[in-house]
Scaffold this motif. Structure first.
Motif, short mmCIF file in Angstrom:
data_model
loop_
_atom_site.label_atom_id
_atom_site.label_comp_id
_atom_site.label_asym_id
_atom_site.label_seq_id
_atom_site.Cartn_x
_atom_site.Cartn_y
_atom_site.Cartn_z
N VAL A 1 0.88 -1.18 0.00
CA VAL A 1 0.00 0.00 0.00
C VAL A 1 0.91 1.22 0.00
O VAL A 1 1.72 1.39 0.90
CB VAL A 1 -0.93 0.02 1.23
CG1 VAL A 1 -1.75 1.30 1.26
CG2 VAL A 1 -1.82 -1.21 1.26
N TYR A 2 0.77 2.05 -1.01
CA TYR A 2 1.62 3.24 -1.11
C TYR A 2 1.18 4.30 -0.10
O TYR A 2 0.00 4.61 0.01
CB TYR A 2 1.61 3.82 -2.52
CG TYR A 2 2.52 3.06 -3.45
CD1 TYR A 2 3.86 3.42 -3.57
CD2 TYR A 2 2.06 1.98 -4.19
CE1 TYR A 2 4.73 2.74 -4.41
CE2 TYR A 2 2.92 1.29 -5.05
CZ TYR A 2 4.24 1.68 -5.14
OH TYR A 2 5.09 0.98 -5.98
N THR A 3 2.17 4.85 0.61
CA THR A 3 1.96 5.91 1.60
C THR A 3 2.59 7.18 1.06
O THR A 3 3.74 7.17 0.61
CB THR A 3 2.64 5.53 2.93
OG1 THR A 3 2.04 4.32 3.41
CG2 THR A 3 2.50 6.63 3.96
N LYS A 4 1.83 8.29 1.11
CA LYS A 4 2.37 9.58 0.66
C LYS A 4 3.46 10.02 1.63
O LYS A 4 3.29 9.98 2.84
CB LYS A 4 1.28 10.64 0.62
CG LYS A 4 1.79 11.98 0.11
CD LYS A 4 0.66 12.98 0.01
CE LYS A 4 1.16 14.28 -0.55
NZ LYS A 4 1.61 15.20 0.48
N LEU A 5 4.60 10.40 1.06
CA LEU A 5 5.73 10.86 1.88
C LEU A 5 5.60 12.34 2.16
O LEU A 5 5.28 13.13 1.27
CB LEU A 5 7.05 10.57 1.16
CG LEU A 5 7.33 9.10 0.85
CD1 LEU A 5 8.69 8.96 0.18
CD2 LEU A 5 7.26 8.25 2.11
N ALA B 1 7.54 5.92 -5.45
CA ALA B 1 6.73 6.19 -6.64
C ALA B 1 6.42 7.68 -6.80
O ALA B 1 6.34 8.41 -5.81
CB ALA B 1 5.42 5.41 -6.56
N ILE B 2 6.22 8.07 -8.04
CA ILE B 2 5.75 9.40 -8.38
C ILE B 2 4.26 9.29 -8.70
O ILE B 2 3.85 8.43 -9.49
CB ILE B 2 6.52 9.96 -9.60
CG1 ILE B 2 8.01 10.10 -9.24
CG2 ILE B 2 5.93 11.29 -10.05
CD1 ILE B 2 8.91 10.36 -10.41
N TYR B 3 3.47 10.15 -8.06
CA TYR B 3 2.02 10.17 -8.24
C TYR B 3 1.59 11.48 -8.88
O TYR B 3 2.18 12.53 -8.61
CB TYR B 3 1.31 10.06 -6.89
CG TYR B 3 1.04 8.66 -6.42
CD1 TYR B 3 -0.26 8.25 -6.11
CD2 TYR B 3 2.06 7.73 -6.25
CE1 TYR B 3 -0.52 6.97 -5.66
CE2 TYR B 3 1.81 6.45 -5.80
CZ TYR B 3 0.51 6.07 -5.51
OH TYR B 3 0.26 4.80 -5.07
N LYS B 4 0.55 11.40 -9.69
CA LYS B 4 -0.10 12.60 -10.25
C LYS B 4 -1.57 12.53 -9.89
O LYS B 4 -2.25 11.54 -10.20
CB LYS B 4 0.06 12.63 -11.77
CG LYS B 4 -0.72 13.75 -12.44
CD LYS B 4 -0.59 13.64 -13.95
CE LYS B 4 -1.82 14.21 -14.61
NZ LYS B 4 -1.86 13.92 -16.03
N ASN B 5 -2.05 13.55 -9.19
CA ASN B 5 -3.46 13.65 -8.80
C ASN B 5 -3.96 12.38 -8.11
O ASN B 5 -5.08 11.91 -8.36
CB ASN B 5 -4.34 13.99 -10.01
CG ASN B 5 -3.98 15.32 -10.62
OD1 ASN B 5 -3.52 16.22 -9.93
ND2 ASN B 5 -4.16 15.45 -11.93
N SER C 1 3.20 14.18 -6.27
CA SER C 1 3.68 13.82 -4.93
C SER C 1 4.49 12.53 -5.00
O SER C 1 4.47 11.81 -5.99
CB SER C 1 2.51 13.68 -3.95
OG SER C 1 1.57 12.73 -4.43
N ILE C 2 5.19 12.24 -3.91
CA ILE C 2 6.07 11.07 -3.81
C ILE C 2 5.48 10.12 -2.76
O ILE C 2 5.08 10.55 -1.68
CB ILE C 2 7.50 11.49 -3.40
CG1 ILE C 2 7.99 12.68 -4.25
CG2 ILE C 2 8.45 10.31 -3.48
CD1 ILE C 2 7.96 12.45 -5.73
N HIS C 3 5.47 8.82 -3.09
CA HIS C 3 4.89 7.80 -2.21
C HIS C 3 5.88 6.64 -2.06
O HIS C 3 6.80 6.50 -2.86
CB HIS C 3 3.58 7.29 -2.80
CG HIS C 3 2.52 8.34 -2.90
ND1 HIS C 3 1.32 8.24 -2.26
CD2 HIS C 3 2.47 9.52 -3.56
CE1 HIS C 3 0.58 9.31 -2.52
NE2 HIS C 3 1.27 10.10 -3.31
N CYS C 4 5.63 5.78 -1.07
CA CYS C 4 6.52 4.64 -0.83
C CYS C 4 5.71 3.46 -0.30
O CYS C 4 4.71 3.64 0.41
CB CYS C 4 7.60 5.03 0.19
SG CYS C 4 8.79 3.73 0.55
N THR C 5 6.15 2.26 -0.64
CA THR C 5 5.60 1.03 -0.07
C THR C 5 6.71 0.01 0.12
O THR C 5 7.82 0.16 -0.41
CB THR C 5 4.48 0.43 -0.94
OG1 THR C 5 3.80 -0.59 -0.19
CG2 THR C 5 5.01 -0.17 -2.23
N ASN C 6 6.42 -1.01 0.89
CA ASN C 6 7.31 -2.15 1.09
C ASN C 6 6.61 -3.35 0.47
O ASN C 6 5.51 -3.71 0.89
CB ASN C 6 7.55 -2.37 2.59
CG ASN C 6 8.58 -3.45 2.87
OD1 ASN C 6 8.84 -4.31 2.04
ND2 ASN C 6 9.15 -3.42 4.05
#
Length: 167
Positions: free
Chosen positions: A44-48, A94-98, A134-139
């Motif tokens: 699950v990607y979390t916004k950094l 990850a890079i996210y758009k909207n 925005s930038i996000h991360c997951t494991n």
């Protein structure tokens, strides 16, 4: 797309060709010697939101490490980071758009005492005013959390100068 007066930095002529130079639309955020440990859930990607320092911006607004586009165009983004985590954890940044994921790049950590560096770069075509990046991360391995120790983000509009023939 139409070019507004606010978007134009200057206009000059050379050899019968009119050139319009555009603002360097960009932003640069960084965090040196940070200790940022976001709570991560596996896959699950979390916004950094590591409270990066806004070093410079022009025509991009930044709030809570979300970059909002003010002028339409094609952009490039580069995210550099150093992190550490448990042995063998597979993290994706990850890079996210909207709110939607565009692209991610993964790194495998080698232990909490060891740092691992990574980079995510992406060409963002046809952004419009109001788009949020925005930038996000997951494991992808388990629920272990990463600790980011450095991060920088550089976003820029790629089209700087255009030329058109005069009559």
């Amino acid at each position: 797309f139409p070019v507004t007066i606010a978007d134009r930095a200057m206009r000059f002529y050379s050899g019968g060709i009119a050139y319009e130079a555009f603002k360097m639309v960009h932003c640069f955020l960084y965090g040196e010697a940070i200790t940022y440990t976001p709570a991560i859930t596996q896959n699950v990607y979390t916004k950094l939101n590591p409270s990066l320092t806004l070093a410079e911006t022009s025509a991009v607004t930044v709030a809570a490490d979300t970059m909002t586009i003010q002028y339409p165009g094609d952009y490039s983004i580069s995210v550099n980071f150093t992190m550490k985590g448990e042995m063998g954890d597979d993290f994706n940044v990850a890079i996210y758009k909207n709110g939607g994921k565009l692209f991610s790049n993964g790194v495998t950590t080698t232990g909490t005492a060891n740092r691992t560096s990574g980079n995510v770069q992406l060409y963002l075509a046809d952004l419009v005013a109001g788009d949020d990046i925005s930038i996000h991360c997951t494991n992808t391995w388990d629920n272990d959390d990463p600790t980011f120790t450095n991060m920088s983000v550089f976003l820029k509009r790629d089209r700087i100068v255009t030329g058109k023939q005069i009559g």
